[in-house]
Design a protein around this motif. Structure first.
Motif, PDB file in Angstrom:
ATOM      1  N   ASP A 393      -4.480  11.807 -13.217  1.00 36.09           N
ATOM      2  CA  ASP A 393      -3.914  11.577 -11.816  1.00 36.09           C
ATOM      3  C   ASP A 393      -3.589  10.232 -11.387  1.00 36.09           C
ATOM      4  OD1 ASP A 393      -3.861  14.548 -11.935  1.00 36.09           O
ATOM      5  OD2 ASP A 393      -5.723  14.521 -11.176  1.00 36.09           O
ATOM      6  N   PHE A 394      -4.556   9.315 -11.482  1.00 32.27           N
ATOM      7  CA  PHE A 394      -4.667   7.858 -11.078  1.00 32.27           C
ATOM      8  C   PHE A 394      -3.439   7.373 -11.764  1.00 32.27           C
ATOM      9  CE2 PHE A 394      -5.561   3.455 -11.099  1.00 32.27           C
ATOM     10  CZ  PHE A 394      -5.892   3.171  -9.931  1.00 32.27           C
ATOM     11  N   ALA A 395      -3.118   7.377 -13.261  1.00 29.69           N
ATOM     12  CA  ALA A 395      -2.274   6.786 -13.811  1.00 29.69           C
ATOM     13  C   ALA A 395      -0.895   7.326 -13.227  1.00 29.69           C
ATOM     14  CB  ALA A 395      -2.406   7.044 -15.372  1.00 29.69           C
ATOM     15  N   GLU A 396      -0.709   8.710 -13.137  1.00 32.20           N
ATOM     16  CA  GLU A 396       0.533   9.135 -12.753  1.00 32.20           C
ATOM     17  C   GLU A 396       1.001   8.745 -11.323  1.00 32.20           C
ATOM     18  OE1 GLU A 396       2.423  13.832 -11.894  1.00 32.20           O
ATOM     19  OE2 GLU A 396       0.886  13.309 -13.569  1.00 32.20           O
ATOM     20  N   THR A 397      -0.164   8.572 -10.371  1.00 34.40           N
ATOM     21  CA  THR A 397       0.263   8.095  -9.208  1.00 34.40           C
ATOM     22  C   THR A 397       0.525   6.695  -9.097  1.00 34.40           C
ATOM     23  OG1 THR A 397      -1.500   9.573  -8.086  1.00 34.40           O
ATOM     24  CG2 THR A 397      -0.639   7.723  -6.899  1.00 34.40           C
ATOM     25  N   GLU A 444      -4.951  -1.084  -3.926  1.00 36.84           N
ATOM     26  CA  GLU A 444      -4.803  -0.250  -2.744  1.00 36.84           C
ATOM     27  C   GLU A 444      -5.019   1.251  -3.135  1.00 36.84           C
ATOM     28  OE1 GLU A 444      -0.835  -0.586  -1.963  1.00 36.84           O
ATOM     29  OE2 GLU A 444      -0.861  -2.698  -0.945  1.00 36.84           O
ATOM     30  N   MET A 445      -4.739   1.460  -4.373  1.00 36.53           N
ATOM     31  CA  MET A 445      -5.285   2.973  -4.743  1.00 36.53           C
ATOM     32  C   MET A 445      -6.671   3.271  -4.837  1.00 36.53           C
ATOM     33  SD  MET A 445      -2.206   3.615  -7.726  1.00 36.53           S
ATOM     34  CE  MET A 445      -3.184   5.002  -8.356  1.00 36.53           C
ATOM     35  N   LEU A 446      -7.456   2.319  -5.535  1.00 42.03           N
ATOM     36  CA  LEU A 446      -8.834   2.550  -5.786  1.00 42.03           C
ATOM     37  C   LEU A 446      -9.634   2.588  -3.997  1.00 42.03           C
ATOM     38  CD1 LEU A 446      -9.307  -0.122  -8.372  1.00 42.03           C
ATOM     39  CD2 LEU A 446      -9.583   2.147  -8.471  1.00 42.03           C
ATOM     40  N   LYS A 447      -8.774   2.048  -3.109  1.00 40.02           N
ATOM     41  CA  LYS A 447      -9.610   2.069  -1.857  1.00 40.02           C
ATOM     42  C   LYS A 447      -9.201   3.631  -1.098  1.00 40.02           C
ATOM     43  CE  LYS A 447      -8.729  -2.792  -0.874  1.00 40.02           C
ATOM     44  NZ  LYS A 447      -8.153  -3.785  -0.088  1.00 40.02           N
ATOM     45  N   LEU A 448      -8.292   4.400  -1.808  1.00 32.57           N
ATOM     46  CA  LEU A 448      -7.913   5.822  -1.210  1.00 32.57           C
ATOM     47  C   LEU A 448      -9.255   6.711  -1.125  1.00 32.57           C
ATOM     48  CD1 LEU A 448      -4.376   5.927  -2.469  1.00 32.57           C
ATOM     49  CD2 LEU A 448      -5.089   5.317  -0.108  1.00 32.57           C
TER      50      LEU A 448
END
Length: 448
Positions: A393-397, A444-448
């Motif tokens: 999911d992380f890779a897709e986002t 930015e994604m890792l902070k979500l």
């Protein structure tokens, strides 16, 4: 214009490459004309039943081939003409941090090397039919290159292959039979999986920790199953960058001796991280098949690797090379040998280490030093997933936001519940500014 695309139902070709191949064939056959728009990433993903990330990577590969270009806010279009390949990792607005490749222009001048070659006598020999194991002077260069890895070889036991991937395939084909079980780290080099499938080998995943594969787990698997061999990357494991300490190497070697396992040691990244530890194959040389490669530490297009094997296995490996490629390209092996002999090769290694160190520091600044695992001069990092994220999911986002990374499923073997994470290449883009842009998106994604 609406195009109907269908991916092959079988085969080992990754889906994103199938998308690029379809576009290339459609352009060649005139079904896609210059200026034609392609479907949006989301529309094509829905049509094919794949992830948006797969389509994004497929379009990026088509852009790399000079077939399409993306325009922000307008979409992706077939190129008006073929003006050559686009810059790797900077296509269609995509930052490709999924490909662990050496792309820095830090090597010696190829033109100067070719000019030097042109003035030599006997150049035509490179195009003649010679032993599949390689010309004697190329095998001598292999001895010197293996020594840089800490492996002591004899020229008679060195074979020249068309890259590390070819060396792995030749070794698996020569040393194992259909149905044989081969142990691998639970997360491993992705191309080993289709190779094993093609050769009808069974891969047995071995649990890892931060020091690499676990000797007790390997021994237990050997007791439980009739395992014939081990494929491993002990110096800089792909994708986790685990570095196996010396005491563990001795423990793993002892297990291999106890059960008679052939050791296929792919240390392709070892020189990149300046490993001073003894290769696993040196601890059990009668079982070891050591691959001293060039592409990941010199330049990605240099498809030469030196395969160091026990004396009794030379003929079997030479036969496997004959069946798969007949022999490595003589001109490529000659260039490699020149660079090894005149010291250029190690100067390239040092230059790449310096650049990689700067890129690792950039990753620490952007992501934070506790967000990933790496080695100081590694060409990629491993980012474990924070709570709430599945790696896919992380890779897709990330792909939807224009950044490609490689997630756990690319590397996982079996259903061991492998660690959820993504491999982020630091070397696959040409400049640090592009790398920083991609890393900032991930931060930015890792902070979500």
């Amino acid at each position: 214009m609406t195009i109907s695309m269908q991916l092959p139902e079988t085969g080992d070709c990754p889906k994103y490459l199938s998308i690029a191949d379809f576009i290339q064939a459609a352009v060649a056959e005139g079904r896609l004309a210059p200026g034609d728009p392609l479907p949006t990433h989301r529309d094509l993903a829905d049509q094919l039943g794949v992830t948006v990330g797969t389509v994004t990577r497929g379009y990026a590969e088509a852009a790399r081939r000079g077939l399409v270009r993306g325009e922000r806010g307008r979409g992706t279009y077939v190129m008006q003409d073929r003006q050559g390949f686009a810059e790797l990792g900077q296509n269609d607005g995509v930052v490709d941090l999924g490909l662990a490749a050496t792309t820095y222009p830090l090597g010696p001048s190829l033109g100067a090397t070719l000019a030097e070659l042109a003035g030599r006598d006997g150049l035509q020999e490179l195009l003649t039919r010679h032993e599949s194991r390689g010309l004697p002077r190329h095998r001598e260069a292999g001895v010197r290159w293996a020594a840089e890895y800490g492996y002591t070889a004899q020229a008679d036991n060195v074979l020249v292959c068309a890259g590390a991937q070819h060396a792995i395939l030749a070794t698996l084909a020569a040393m194992f039979s259909p149905g044989d079980r081969v142990a691998v780290e639970s997360l491993t080099y992705p191309m080993v999986k289709p190779m094993a499938k093609r050769l009808s080998l069974q891969l047995v995943p071995i649990p890892m920790d931060e020091q690499g594969l676990m000797p007790d787990a390997l021994n237990a698997a050997c007791v439980r199953d009739k395992i014939r061999g081990l494929y491993t990357m002990p110096a800089c494991q792909n994708p986790t960058l685990a570095r196996m300490p010396e005491f563990r190497r001795h423990e793993v070697a002892a297990v291999c001796r106890r059960h008679g396992l052939s050791i296929v040691e792919d240390d392709v990244y070892a020189l990149a991280v300046d490993s001073s530890l003894p290769p696993l194959s040196m601890l059990a040389p009668e079982l070891g098949y050591f691959i001293a490669a060039t592409s990941k530490v010199l330049c990605d297009g240099l498809r030469v690797a030196f395969l160091c094997v026990p004396p009794q296995a030379v003929r079997r490996l030479e036969s496997a090379i004959e069946m798969s490629a007949w022999k490595a390209a003589g001109l490529m092996a000659e260039i490699t040998s020149i660079w090894i002999s005149d010291g250029s090769a190690m100067r390239i290694v040092e230059a790449n280490r310096t650049e990689a160190a700067a890129r690792n520091e950039l990753a620490r600044e952007v992501l934070g030093k506790d967000a990933f695992r790496g080695q100081t001069t590694g060409s990629y990092i491993w980012v474990p997933m924070p709570r709430g994220w599945r790696a896919v999911d992380f890779a897709e986002t990330a792909a939807e936001r224009g950044v490609i990374v490689a997630h756990t499923e690319h590397f996982a073997v079996g259903g061991l519940g492998a660690e959820q994470g993504v491999r982020v290449s630091l070397s696959g883009v040409r400049d640090r500014a592009t790398l920083k842009r991609g890393l900032e998106t991930l931060a930015e994604m890792l902070k979500l």
